[in-house]
Scaffold this active site. Structure first.
Site, mmCIF file in Angstrom:
data_model
loop_
_atom_site.group_PDB
_atom_site.id
_atom_site.type_symbol
_atom_site.label_atom_id
_atom_site.label_comp_id
_atom_site.label_asym_id
_atom_site.label_seq_id
_atom_site.Cartn_x
_atom_site.Cartn_y
_atom_site.Cartn_z
ATOM 1 N N SER A 54 -6.089 -5.278 -20.649
ATOM 2 C CA SER A 54 -7.059 -5.192 -22.195
ATOM 3 C C SER A 54 -6.299 -3.258 -21.716
ATOM 4 C CB SER A 54 -7.958 -4.949 -21.665
ATOM 5 O OG SER A 54 -8.757 -4.539 -23.145
ATOM 6 N N HIS A 57 -9.538 -13.467 -24.730
ATOM 7 C CA HIS A 57 -9.168 -12.714 -24.187
ATOM 8 C C HIS A 57 -10.537 -12.202 -23.553
ATOM 9 C CE1 HIS A 57 -8.896 -8.184 -24.809
ATOM 10 N NE2 HIS A 57 -9.934 -7.313 -24.146
ATOM 11 N N ASP A 93 -7.579 -14.430 -28.936
ATOM 12 C CA ASP A 93 -7.783 -13.233 -28.623
ATOM 13 C C ASP A 93 -6.739 -12.630 -30.094
ATOM 14 O OD1 ASP A 93 -7.665 -11.058 -28.382
ATOM 15 O OD2 ASP A 93 -6.553 -10.489 -26.412
#
Length: 290
Positions: free
Chosen positions: A140, A253, A223
């Site tokens: 991320s 995610h 995601d």
């Protein structure tokens, strides 16, 4: 995350502390295997934690940059992820406590990452690492930092990572589809008025990707950021960089936060680790160098 727009001073401090506590409790569910060695270090003036999965001499290593939107997370709450990453990739893992916003906005975390790579290039061998095979890994926000550090090192002629492992990375910070409220909040703390088209902010928009290391990009089906990951892999390939895109079918995610509860997540990390091991095995001595 709760809404924080308009907060300042003590109110903002309380909000950040609350969100960091919530994030830590969520990540506490991720447990990891035992290690041969776990050592706390100071790398380029930043705390770090070294995980060695075995007693093998001169292990390749990954500098791991945790997620959390540049605001949340630390090496303690990503302990389980770092341990699992070490086993999956059969590498030492150096989990870096990079500086976070809002106390330290951009480019502090990027500077910490580059400094850590330079330090390990000079001193990694003293801690049982193969200094020619040290890569960058992040998920991320940490994936964004890893890619940005790869760009800066390539442009500066600094030490070259053996590879990059980017797990559901945020690579175009102009794009807030899917997470508009969250991205607006954290980016205001991380970037302020910084231009989001800057390549070190949005690596997908960098003018030149030549010279980047071999890259593994792992994305999740559910995601919206998987589109950025796919586009970045294509741009790297067009620039002559060996890039592999791994697609996590059925995953979302933040799936590293489900390693202890969702078997498909653990299986996907195993597949990711297998690809990383092959890259490190096929290019011995071609990694981190000054």
């Amino acid at each position: 995350m709760q809404h924080q727009e308009g907060m300042a001073g003590p109110e903002l401090v309380r909000w950040v502390e609350y969100e960091r506590g919530m994030h830590a409790r969520w990540m506490a569910d991720v447990t990891g295997p035992s290690m041969h060695q776990v050592t706390d270090l100071v790398i380029a003036r930043r705390p770090a934690r070294l995980y060695r999965p075995s007693a093998d001499a001169a292990l390749p290593a990954l500098v791991y940059l945790h997620g959390g939107g540049w605001v949340l997370g630390d090496i303690d709450c990503y302990e389980g992820v770092a341990r699992r990453l070490a086993v999956a990739c059969n590498t030492a893992v150096v989990s870096l406590e990079y500086r976070r916003a809002p106390e330290h906005p951009f480019p502090a975390a990027l500077e910490d990452t580059v400094a850590a790579m330079e330090w390990l290039g000079a001193h990694g061998g003293e801690w049982g690492m193969d200094a020619s095979r040290i890569g960058l890994a992040g998920d991320s926000a940490g994936g964004q930092l890893a890619a940005a550090a790869g760009l800066r090192l390539a442009a500066s002629g600094g030490p070259r990572p053996a590879l990059q492992l980017l797990i559901y990375p945020a690579l175009d910070l102009r794009d807030q589809r899917g997470y508009p409220d969250i991205m607006t909040r954290v980016l205001s703390l991380y970037l302020g008025t910084r231009e989001r088209t800057d390549g070190e902010v949005s690596p997908l928009l960098a003018a030149d990707l030549a010279g980047m290391p071999p890259t593994v990009i792992a994305t999740a089906e559910h995601d919206v950021l998987h589109l950025q990951g796919e586009a970045f892999a294509a741009r790297l390939q067009d620039a002559g960089v060996a890039a592999t895109h791994l697609f996590g079918q059925g995953l979302q995610h933040g799936f590293l936060g489900q390693l202890s509860t969702v078997p498909a997540t653990a299986d996907f990390l195993t597949a990711i680790g297998s690809k990383v091991r092959r890259i490190l095995q096929e290019a011995p001595g071609a990694g981190l160098r000054s």
